[in-house]
Design a protein around this motif. Sequence first.
Motif, PDB file in Angstrom:
ATOM      1  N   UNK A  13      64.135  85.573  27.278  1.00 36.09           N
ATOM      2  CA  UNK A  13      62.677  85.578  27.197  1.00 36.09           C
ATOM      3  C   UNK A  13      62.174  86.871  27.838  1.00 36.09           C
ATOM      4  N   UNK A  14      60.996  87.301  27.562  1.00 34.98           N
ATOM      5  CA  UNK A  14      60.055  86.697  26.626  1.00 34.98           C
ATOM      6  C   UNK A  14      60.401  87.036  25.168  1.00 34.98           C
ATOM      7  N   UNK A  15      59.830  86.288  24.275  1.00 34.77           N
ATOM      8  CA  UNK A  15      59.952  86.485  22.824  1.00 34.77           C
ATOM      9  C   UNK A  15      61.373  86.296  22.318  1.00 34.77           C
ATOM     10  N   UNK A  16      62.087  85.372  22.942  1.00 35.02           N
ATOM     11  CA  UNK A  16      63.484  85.117  22.583  1.00 35.02           C
ATOM     12  C   UNK A  16      63.634  84.707  21.115  1.00 35.02           C
ATOM     13  N   UNK A  17      62.725  83.900  20.634  1.00 31.84           N
ATOM     14  CA  UNK A  17      62.801  83.428  19.252  1.00 31.84           C
ATOM     15  C   UNK A  17      62.673  84.592  18.268  1.00 31.84           C
ATOM     16  N   UNK A  18      61.718  85.474  18.485  1.00 29.51           N
ATOM     17  CA  UNK A  18      61.554  86.650  17.632  1.00 29.51           C
ATOM     18  C   UNK A  18      62.779  87.554  17.737  1.00 29.51           C
ATOM     19  N   UNK A  19      63.284  87.748  18.936  1.00 24.60           N
ATOM     20  CA  UNK A  19      64.478  88.575  19.123  1.00 24.60           C
ATOM     21  C   UNK A  19      65.664  87.994  18.361  1.00 24.60           C
ATOM     22  N   UNK A  20      65.731  86.676  18.297  1.00 28.52           N
ATOM     23  CA  UNK A  20      66.788  86.031  17.519  1.00 28.52           C
ATOM     24  C   UNK A  20      66.679  86.417  16.047  1.00 28.52           C
ATOM     25  N   UNK A  21      65.473  86.353  15.509  1.00 23.51           N
ATOM     26  CA  UNK A  21      65.278  86.696  14.095  1.00 23.51           C
ATOM     27  C   UNK A  21      65.655  88.151  13.829  1.00 23.51           C
ATOM     28  N   UNK A  22      65.238  89.041  14.705  1.00 26.55           N
ATOM     29  CA  UNK A  22      65.602  90.450  14.568  1.00 26.55           C
ATOM     30  C   UNK A  22      67.127  90.593  14.630  1.00 26.55           C
ATOM     31  N   UNK A  23      67.737  89.879  15.542  1.00 25.19           N
ATOM     32  CA  UNK A  23      69.188  89.972  15.731  1.00 25.19           C
ATOM     33  C   UNK A  23      69.959  89.538  14.497  1.00 25.19           C
ATOM     34  N   UNK A  24      69.563  88.428  13.891  1.00 26.40           N
ATOM     35  CA  UNK A  24      70.313  87.968  12.723  1.00 26.40           C
ATOM     36  C   UNK A  24      70.124  88.914  11.538  1.00 26.40           C
ATOM     37  N   UNK A  25      68.971  89.554  11.442  1.00 24.91           N
ATOM     38  CA  UNK A  25      68.787  90.577  10.410  1.00 24.91           C
ATOM     39  C   UNK A  25      69.700  91.765  10.705  1.00 24.91           C
ATOM     40  N   UNK A  26      69.792  92.147  11.953  1.00 25.48           N
ATOM     41  CA  UNK A  26      70.663  93.268  12.325  1.00 25.48           C
ATOM     42  C   UNK A  26      72.140  92.928  12.121  1.00 25.48           C
ATOM     43  N   UNK A  27      72.503  91.680  12.340  1.00 31.28           N
ATOM     44  CA  UNK A  27      73.901  91.266  12.192  1.00 31.28           C
ATOM     45  C   UNK A  27      74.339  91.172  10.726  1.00 31.28           C
TER      46      UNK A  27
END
Length: 161
Positions: A13-27
């Motif tokens: 956090x903060x914005x862990x959920x958004x960071x997750x979405x960015x991460x899966x796009x990057x992965x």
Amino acid sequence: MVDHLMVQEQLREPHKEWKHMVSVICLNQTYRKHVKIILPKLFARYPNPKAYLRGSHKTQQNMLKPLGMWNVRPKRIRRMTEEYLNWDGWDVKDLHGIGKYGSDSYDIFFMGIIPEDVKDKELRKYLNDKYDNIFEFDDWQTTSIVYNKHMFENIKDGDLV
């Protein structure tokens, strides 16, 4: 980021959920080792969705270039981010660029749900390690979850179920 942990386990956090979405796009279609180098820099520069949207597309391209698809990935993240800001939080696949892997990952790391048909080998490995070999591998294409009495014995409060 620590090499032996999945990217999703290391987001904060903060914005862990958004960071997750960015991460899966990057992965998507790249090596996680490279993603683990890029993400801390990306999130230091763009710590939240609005900062990313205010950011320079050219700078984002340059930062994401080592991951490949450098022309597509920043646009995909931008569109997902725009949609995320108005997202109802219901179905993660409603967000641009979030497919099966992203949906399964979200279910596991945020919703505490183990999807029945996890196909990604890294997610399956994570679940097998965490929950004592819950997958039976019929072949590389088909998996099924095995619920056994030992699976839930070592789960502590706060663990994903």
